[in-house]
Structures are given as C-alpha cells and as structure tokens.
Write a protein that holds these residues in place. Structure first.
Motif, PDB file in Angstrom:
ATOM      1  N   GLU A 175      32.603  19.241  69.540  1.00 61.56           N
ATOM      2  CA  GLU A 175      32.757  20.427  68.697  1.00 61.56           C
ATOM      3  C   GLU A 175      34.147  21.063  68.809  1.00 61.56           C
ATOM      4  O   GLU A 175      34.515  21.907  67.974  1.00 61.56           O
ATOM      5  CB  GLU A 175      31.693  21.468  69.063  1.00 61.56           C
ATOM      6  N   LEU A 176      34.890  20.682  69.837  1.00 60.75           N
ATOM      7  CA  LEU A 176      36.225  21.252  70.041  1.00 60.75           C
ATOM      8  C   LEU A 176      37.275  20.296  69.473  1.00 60.75           C
ATOM      9  O   LEU A 176      37.407  19.169  69.954  1.00 60.75           O
ATOM     10  CB  LEU A 176      36.483  21.494  71.529  1.00 60.75           C
ATOM     11  N   ARG A 232      42.771  36.570  67.684  1.00 65.84           N
ATOM     12  CA  ARG A 232      41.877  36.150  66.606  1.00 65.84           C
ATOM     13  C   ARG A 232      42.004  37.139  65.447  1.00 65.84           C
ATOM     14  O   ARG A 232      41.895  38.365  65.653  1.00 65.84           O
ATOM     15  CB  ARG A 232      40.446  36.107  67.131  1.00 65.84           C
ATOM     16  N   ARG A 240      33.136  36.361  64.030  1.00 64.22           N
ATOM     17  CA  ARG A 240      33.154  35.660  65.314  1.00 64.22           C
ATOM     18  C   ARG A 240      32.045  34.605  65.356  1.00 64.22           C
ATOM     19  O   ARG A 240      30.884  34.883  65.054  1.00 64.22           O
ATOM     20  CB  ARG A 240      32.950  36.670  66.444  1.00 64.22           C
ATOM     21  N   GLY A 241      32.440  33.392  65.744  1.00 64.39           N
ATOM     22  CA  GLY A 241      31.553  32.256  65.713  1.00 64.39           C
ATOM     23  C   GLY A 241      31.908  31.273  64.621  1.00 64.39           C
ATOM     24  O   GLY A 241      31.388  30.145  64.606  1.00 64.39           O
ATOM     25  N   PRO A 244      35.212  27.144  66.424  1.00 68.40           N
ATOM     26  CA  PRO A 244      34.683  26.632  67.700  1.00 68.40           C
ATOM     27  C   PRO A 244      35.402  27.197  68.910  1.00 68.40           C
ATOM     28  O   PRO A 244      34.868  27.133  70.033  1.00 68.40           O
ATOM     29  CB  PRO A 244      34.887  25.122  67.576  1.00 68.40           C
ATOM     30  N   TRP A 245      36.591  27.761  68.712  1.00 72.70           N
ATOM     31  CA  TRP A 245      37.334  28.325  69.835  1.00 72.70           C
ATOM     32  C   TRP A 245      36.933  29.768  70.137  1.00 72.70           C
ATOM     33  O   TRP A 245      37.437  30.360  71.108  1.00 72.70           O
ATOM     34  CB  TRP A 245      38.831  28.273  69.560  1.00 72.70           C
ATOM     35  N   ASP A 246      36.027  30.332  69.324  1.00 74.79           N
ATOM     36  CA  ASP A 246      35.626  31.725  69.551  1.00 74.79           C
ATOM     37  C   ASP A 246      34.858  31.900  70.851  1.00 74.79           C
ATOM     38  O   ASP A 246      34.789  33.022  71.379  1.00 74.79           O
ATOM     39  CB  ASP A 246      34.770  32.219  68.379  1.00 74.79           C
ATOM     40  N   ARG A 247      34.302  30.850  71.375  1.00 73.56           N
ATOM     41  CA  ARG A 247      33.568  30.966  72.648  1.00 73.56           C
ATOM     42  C   ARG A 247      34.493  31.246  73.824  1.00 73.56           C
ATOM     43  O   ARG A 247      34.014  31.587  74.922  1.00 73.56           O
ATOM     44  CB  ARG A 247      32.775  29.691  72.916  1.00 73.56           C
ATOM     45  N   PHE A 248      35.802  31.109  73.621  1.00 72.05           N
ATOM     46  CA  PHE A 248      36.771  31.359  74.693  1.00 72.05           C
ATOM     47  C   PHE A 248      37.563  32.651  74.453  1.00 72.05           C
ATOM     48  O   PHE A 248      38.651  32.820  75.005  1.00 72.05           O
ATOM     49  CB  PHE A 248      37.747  30.181  74.790  1.00 72.05           C
TER      50      PHE A 248
END
Length: 459
Positions: A175-176, A232, A240-241, A244-248
C-alpha cells in the motif's frame, strides 16, 4: 721505565690529537658544522677505545668507563636536540672530480707495470628525503585509491542489495508507494576515500502531487535551518486517509521518525538477510548499534557499508532533497536537508572547468581525518564545505599545487574552529560546527595545529 711509558703516551696523544684536528678541519669544509660534529664525536669515541686497548688498565680507568660513556651519550643527545642545518655546498675545488693521469702511449703495456683501472663515474645519489608533496601522493596511492576491481564489485553488490530490498518493500508494504531504489554516493561520484565510505541507498517516497508542501525549518517550532517540514495540504478536498502516507502524520506533518521506526523493524527482524547474502556470495548483517539504518556487507574480497536512507525526492531542481534522519528534540519529526548531491555536482563542475584537483583534495582530507583519532569527528560534509570555499577562491588547482592546497585546507579548518563557525556553502544560516561541544572543538583545533606544524605526521 715509567717515565718512558708516560713520554710515549704523550707522544701518541699528540699524534692522535693532531689527526683529529686535521680530520675535523677538512670535514667542516665538506660536511658542514653538523657533519663535522658527528665525525668529531665518532673520532673521540675511537680514540678512547684505542687508549683503553693500548694503555694498562687500572681501577681508576674501570671506574671512569661509565662516566665517559654517559658523557658521550649526553653529547649525542645535545647534538640531536639542536636544529638540523642545511648541508652546505662543497667548495668548487672539492666538488670537481680528480682526473687520473693517463698512461703514456710510449710506455710498454705489460702485466708487471699495469696501472690501476679507472673506476666508472659514480651516479648522483638519490634524495635522502621526500618532499611533502611526494609523501602526500604516496599516501593517496597507498591509502586512498581503491582498485578498479574492488569498485566494480562494490557497485555490483550494492545494486543487487537494492533490488532485493525493493522487492521486499513491495511485498511487505504494497500500500506504500516507494520509488525505485538506486545506489549512489562517493563510490559513484569519484569521491571514494578508501574502503570505509558508505554506499547511499535512497528509498524515495512517492508523494502525491498537490497534497504535500515543504516548510523551512526556521518557520517551525524547532527553528532549525538544517531541516524542513513536510505538511499535509488540501485536507478540505482530500480528507485524512486519502493518502497512504497519512498514517505517518503527526500534527498535520509527515513524521520522519515514524517512518524510520517502520523501516528499522523491517531491516532488523523481517528480512532474511542470511538467505539474501547466500545468493549474493556475501554476509549481510543489519547494524543494531547505530541509530542510522546501516547494512554491513562482508565479502571475501572487501567489506562494504550500505546506508539505507528514506528520502523525499525533490520535484524540481530548486527544491531540496530531504532525508529521514535520527534528529533529537523538537526536530525529531522533521526532515534533514541533504547537501551531498549539490556538493558533488559543484565540485565536479569546478574540476571540469579547469581540470583541477579539488575532488582529489577532498579524498585526501577524508582519508587523513578518518585515520586520525582526534580528527575523526570531521566528516565529509565539513571537509566538502572547506574544499568548496577554497575551490572558488583559489585559481591554481594543478597537481603540483596539491600539497599547498592541503595545508590551506588545514588553515581554513583551524580558522573556522577558532570562530566555532563553518557556514554551509549553499545556506550560510547553517553552521556545520553548531553540534560540536567546546571540548571537541579544542581537541580538533589542537590536532589540526599540530598537523599544520608537521603535516607529515598526519599521513
């Protein structure tokens, strides 16, 4: 009988004394003051040996042997302590070769009256010592230059490791979106100084265009000019979401610390490095002691260190290359700007303009500092900035001036340490000596000053 022995001893002393005076008088002309002093001490020692061998030995002589020997060593130590004088040029009369009389053509040639053969002319003696320039070039040949076969093998191993790591990341984190892993660094730019330089393996993050923006470190709470924040944006249209980088994200910014922890766990525990090393014919081990992401590679012909660097690539030429680096304090979630590509490109352009030796000077400085116990704190970034400043200030960069430029670099480092300031060539707001403590600055300054007085000791 005793009176006769004493008179005979006095006559022998007078003859030896006259001989010593004659030798010293002539040696001073040929050898100079220093050579005459050495010859005088040696002659005095021989004279004392002859006296002890020819004269009757009594108890007083036995007791005085140690005293004479001690005085001789004191004289020799004083001679060594005195500054060495340059040898004088011998007078013209002594420097001219003495011609032997040629045999008369009328004289009969026979075995009984054959004269001595004329010896062939002696060749000029080799120099007794090398200049600093020659010693510097010898150090480069023995400790800095890498065989071409080792360079090719290191590049092959780095490329194979990059392919294996990229395949793992795509399988482990589909996913990244990571970009292509490409090895780079001094080994690929002609700046490798010995076998200790690391291969840089960039792991680029493929960020979505329009969703991220860069904020200078001075505009953040960290107030650090070395760093940047990745913010961001467009949250009202892309909540947000959506990425895929939003989890960081931490506080609306992409956290370098979280990504470092993710990749560190993968390198240390998830990847089967023994199996990969077996396929590549080497031993690969992740370094657990370092805060950086390092892979130690051991081959039967060489050893290699690969630095895995998470990077935010620049979308335009004017944008910086940012690295996830283990920073402390408020800058822990920021991204460190990487100046290495700009430094390597600028040095290459300057050398190509005048066929100079700036990159050779950088390799020499890196090799010298890496092998010195105190100068090891000076890394490539410090030395690159010094060479860049000199490279644009000085005009003569031929190989013959390499030794002089080396000494100028030491002087420039000492001057920067005195001010505790080494401004970055591309951003004067960044002080590359800002992270050094006062004790470290004193140790570096003393080592550099000592090396400047006797630069041969650094090699």
């Amino acid at each position: 009988m005793a009176e006769f022995s004493q008179k005979r001893g006095k006559q022998r002393d007078e003859v030896l004394g006259g001989t010593v005076d004659f030798l010293l008088a002539n040696a001073r002309l040929v050898l100079g003051v220093g050579g005459a002093a050495v010859l005088g001490i040696a002659t005095l020692a021989v004279k004392r040996l002859i006296d002890r061998a020819t004269s009757p030995r009594d108890e007083d002589d036995a007791k005085g042997d140690n005293t004479c020997l001690e005085e001789s060593w004191k004289e020799l130590s004083l001679l060594k302590a005195t500054p060495r004088q340059q040898p004088r040029t011998p007078p013209a009369a002594l420097s001219q070769p003495v011609s032997l009389a040629a045999p008369s053509p009328a004289a009969p040639a026979g075995p009984a009256d054959a004269g001595p053969q004329m010896s062939p002319p002696l060749s000029s003696p080799a120099p007794l010592c090398l200049t600093f320039q020659e010693k510097l070039l010898a150090f480069e040949r023995d400790h800095v230059t890498i065989p071409a076969a080792h360079v090719a093998l290191a590049k092959q191993l780095a490329g194979d490791i990059a392919l294996e790591l990229q395949a793992y990341l795509r399988n482990k984190f589909p996913e990244l979106p990571f970009g292509a892993l490409v090895p780079s660094g001094p080994l690929y730019d002609g700046l490798q100084a010995g076998a200790a330089d690391r291969v840089r393996l960039l792991v680029p993050l493929a960020l979505e265009g329009g969703l991220w923006s860069l904020v200078p470190g001075l505009d953040t709470v960290a107030r650090d000019p070395r760093c940047w924040a990745v913010r961001r944006t467009q949250l009202e249209f892309w909540p947000r979401g959506s990425s895929p980088w939003d989890r960081f994200l931490v506080g609306g910014y992409l956290s370098a610390r979280l990504l470092l922890e993710l990749l560190r766990k993968a390198l240390a525990s998830s990847i089967n490095w023994p199996a990969i090393g077996g396929l590549l014919g080497c031993l690969i081990r992740p370094s657990v002691a370092s805060e950086e992401l390092l892979l130690e590679v051991q081959h039967e012909r060489l050893e290699l260190t690969v630095a895995v660097l998470l990077a935010v690539p620049s979308a335009a030429v004017e944008e910086p290359l940012l690295l996830a680096w283990p920073l402390e304090g408020l800058a822990g979630n920021l991204w460190l700007q990487d100046w290495y590509p700009a430094e390597a490109a600028r040095l290459r352009a300057l050398d190509e303009r005048d066929t100079g030796s700036r990159r050779r000077l950088l390799r020499l400085l890196c090799g010298v500092c890496r092998g010195h116990p105190a100068l090891g704190r000076l890394d490539r970034s410090h030395l690159s900035q010094v060479v860049l400043h000199l490279g644009e200030a000085e005009a003569d960069w031929a190989e013959a001036a390499l030794g002089e430029r080396f000494l100028q670099a030491l002087e420039a480092l000492i001057d920067s340490l005195e001010r505790a300031s080494l401004p970055c060539h591309f951003n004067p707001d960044v002080n590359l000596f800002g992270g050094l403590r006062a004790e470290e600055i004193d140790d570096l300054g003393f080592a550099l000053y000592s090396g400047l007085q006797a630069p041969e000791w650094l090699l």
